[in-house]
Design a protein around this motif. Structure first.
Motif, PDB file in Angstrom:
ATOM      1  N   MET A   1      20.132 142.634  49.784  1.00 38.96           N
ATOM      2  CA  MET A   1      18.514 142.634  49.836  1.00 38.96           C
ATOM      3  C   MET A   1      17.833 143.960  50.212  1.00 38.96           C
ATOM      4  N   ARG A   2      16.955 144.243  49.467  1.00 35.97           N
ATOM      5  CA  ARG A   2      16.281 145.630  49.603  1.00 35.97           C
ATOM      6  C   ARG A   2      15.467 145.395  50.959  1.00 35.97           C
ATOM      7  N   ILE A   3      15.493 146.663  51.591  1.00 34.24           N
ATOM      8  CA  ILE A   3      14.900 146.762  52.896  1.00 34.24           C
ATOM      9  C   ILE A   3      13.344 146.273  52.875  1.00 34.24           C
ATOM     10  N   ASP A   4      12.660 146.773  51.953  1.00 39.51           N
ATOM     11  CA  ASP A   4      11.430 146.389  52.210  1.00 39.51           C
ATOM     12  C   ASP A   4      11.124 144.803  51.861  1.00 39.51           C
ATOM     13  N   LYS A   5      11.986 144.264  51.284  1.00 34.33           N
ATOM     14  CA  LYS A   5      11.741 142.756  51.014  1.00 34.33           C
ATOM     15  C   LYS A   5      12.261 141.941  52.241  1.00 34.33           C
ATOM     16  N   ASP A  24       9.586 155.014  52.701  1.00 35.47           N
ATOM     17  CA  ASP A  24       9.590 156.227  52.114  1.00 35.47           C
ATOM     18  C   ASP A  24       9.096 157.337  52.663  1.00 35.47           C
ATOM     19  N   THR A  25       8.425 157.088  53.940  1.00 34.97           N
ATOM     20  CA  THR A  25       7.985 158.260  54.677  1.00 34.97           C
ATOM     21  C   THR A  25       8.938 158.316  55.934  1.00 34.97           C
ATOM     22  N   GLY A  26      10.125 157.691  55.883  1.00 30.83           N
ATOM     23  CA  GLY A  26      11.186 157.936  56.707  1.00 30.83           C
ATOM     24  C   GLY A  26      10.967 157.317  58.135  1.00 30.83           C
ATOM     25  N   ARG A  27      10.197 156.283  58.245  1.00 30.24           N
ATOM     26  CA  ARG A  27       9.942 155.490  59.579  1.00 30.24           C
ATOM     27  C   ARG A  27      10.968 154.442  59.600  1.00 30.24           C
ATOM     28  N   VAL A  28      11.789 154.099  58.700  1.00 28.88           N
ATOM     29  CA  VAL A  28      12.833 153.001  58.809  1.00 28.88           C
ATOM     30  C   VAL A  28      13.952 153.664  58.649  1.00 28.88           C
ATOM     31  N   LEU A  29      15.054 153.380  59.549  1.00 34.16           N
ATOM     32  CA  LEU A  29      16.366 153.910  59.627  1.00 34.16           C
ATOM     33  C   LEU A  29      17.213 152.465  59.478  1.00 34.16           C
ATOM     34  N   ILE A  30      18.345 152.674  58.663  1.00 32.48           N
ATOM     35  CA  ILE A  30      19.439 151.448  58.689  1.00 32.48           C
ATOM     36  C   ILE A  30      20.771 152.052  59.056  1.00 32.48           C
ATOM     37  N   ASN A  31      21.169 151.724  60.134  1.00 37.57           N
ATOM     38  CA  ASN A  31      22.414 152.161  60.714  1.00 37.57           C
ATOM     39  C   ASN A  31      22.622 153.791  61.115  1.00 37.57           C
ATOM     40  N   GLY A  32      21.199 154.372  61.501  1.00 39.03           N
ATOM     41  CA  GLY A  32      20.942 155.629  62.001  1.00 39.03           C
ATOM     42  C   GLY A  32      20.706 156.258  60.654  1.00 39.03           C
ATOM     43  N   ASN A  33      20.592 155.866  59.466  1.00 38.69           N
ATOM     44  CA  ASN A  33      20.577 156.756  58.228  1.00 38.69           C
ATOM     45  C   ASN A  33      19.155 156.322  57.733  1.00 38.69           C
ATOM     46  N   SER A  34      18.419 157.460  57.121  1.00 35.60           N
ATOM     47  CA  SER A  34      17.000 157.201  56.644  1.00 35.60           C
ATOM     48  C   SER A  34      17.124 156.129  55.441  1.00 35.60           C
ATOM     49  N   ALA A  35      16.361 155.415  55.478  1.00 31.35           N
ATOM     50  CA  ALA A  35      16.137 154.333  54.204  1.00 31.35           C
ATOM     51  C   ALA A  35      14.932 154.549  53.203  1.00 31.35           C
ATOM     52  N   LYS A  36      15.213 154.441  52.011  1.00 30.40           N
ATOM     53  CA  LYS A  36      14.280 154.287  51.080  1.00 30.40           C
ATOM     54  C   LYS A  36      14.088 152.802  51.072  1.00 30.40           C
ATOM     55  N   ALA A  37      12.843 152.354  50.161  1.00 33.87           N
ATOM     56  CA  ALA A  37      12.519 150.997  49.993  1.00 33.87           C
ATOM     57  C   ALA A  37      13.446 150.400  49.444  1.00 33.87           C
ATOM     58  N   GLY A  38      14.388 150.742  48.295  1.00 38.67           N
ATOM     59  CA  GLY A  38      15.462 150.109  47.763  1.00 38.67           C
ATOM     60  C   GLY A  38      16.800 150.209  48.512  1.00 38.67           C
ATOM     61  N   VAL A  41      20.050 146.030  52.553  1.00 38.87           N
ATOM     62  CA  VAL A  41      20.515 145.818  53.838  1.00 38.87           C
ATOM     63  C   VAL A  41      21.602 144.343  53.999  1.00 38.87           C
ATOM     64  N   SER A  42      22.295 144.633  54.692  1.00 41.06           N
ATOM     65  CA  SER A  42      23.347 143.378  54.956  1.00 41.06           C
ATOM     66  C   SER A  42      23.454 142.896  56.418  1.00 41.06           C
ATOM     67  N   VAL A  43      23.856 141.572  56.295  1.00 40.25           N
ATOM     68  CA  VAL A  43      24.164 140.750  57.882  1.00 40.25           C
ATOM     69  C   VAL A  43      24.995 141.781  58.632  1.00 40.25           C
ATOM     70  N   GLY A  44      24.349 141.949  59.918  1.00 42.90           N
ATOM     71  CA  GLY A  44      24.987 142.960  60.838  1.00 42.90           C
ATOM     72  C   GLY A  44      24.504 144.475  61.027  1.00 42.90           C
ATOM     73  N   VAL A  60      20.278 142.486  61.900  1.00 45.20           N
ATOM     74  CA  VAL A  60      20.076 141.604  60.763  1.00 45.20           C
ATOM     75  C   VAL A  60      21.196 140.370  61.336  1.00 45.20           C
ATOM     76  N   LEU A  61      20.503 139.052  61.186  1.00 43.15           N
ATOM     77  CA  LEU A  61      21.380 138.158  61.407  1.00 43.15           C
ATOM     78  C   LEU A  61      21.454 137.089  60.041  1.00 43.15           C
ATOM     79  N   GLU A  62      20.521 137.144  59.337  1.00 38.91           N
ATOM     80  CA  GLU A  62      20.380 136.423  58.106  1.00 38.91           C
ATOM     81  C   GLU A  62      19.618 136.909  57.173  1.00 38.91           C
ATOM     82  N   LEU A  63      19.815 136.710  55.710  1.00 34.13           N
ATOM     83  CA  LEU A  63      19.353 137.161  54.831  1.00 34.13           C
ATOM     84  C   LEU A  63      18.713 135.846  53.909  1.00 34.13           C
ATOM     85  N   LEU A  64      17.460 135.929  53.975  1.00 38.40           N
ATOM     86  CA  LEU A  64      16.663 134.597  53.123  1.00 38.40           C
ATOM     87  C   LEU A  64      15.734 135.048  52.067  1.00 38.40           C
TER      88      LEU A  64
END
Length: 80
Positions: A1-5, A24-38, A41-44, A60-64
């Protein structure tokens, strides 16, 4: 699933366009890496979101695809 969604469906951020802008402005990180809107993201995965002076770290515990109001908070666990 996309991080923005994910951020919109879990109701961490109210609108997907705001979530996209935050990514897109760099305020969101996934596992320590900068994330773009696309970015996928996975469980865990650990997501860090910077809201001005506040910082929120979640796991992240669940993707709905569609989460009713009561289930939205079950999609993640707040770490910090």
């Amino acid at each position: 699933m996309r991080i923005d969604k994910f951020l919109k469906n879990s109701r961490i951020i109210k609108r997907r366009t705001v979530a996209k802008e935050a990514c897109d402005t760099g305020r969101v990180l996934i596992n320590g890496n900068s994330a773009k809107a696309g970015s996928e993201v996975s469980v865990g995965d650990r997501i860090e979101i910077n809201f001005g002076n506040n910082k929120m770290e979640i796991e992240v515990l669940e993707l709905l695809d569609h989460a009713p109001k009561g289930k939205a908070s079950e999609m993640y666990k707040i770490i910090q």
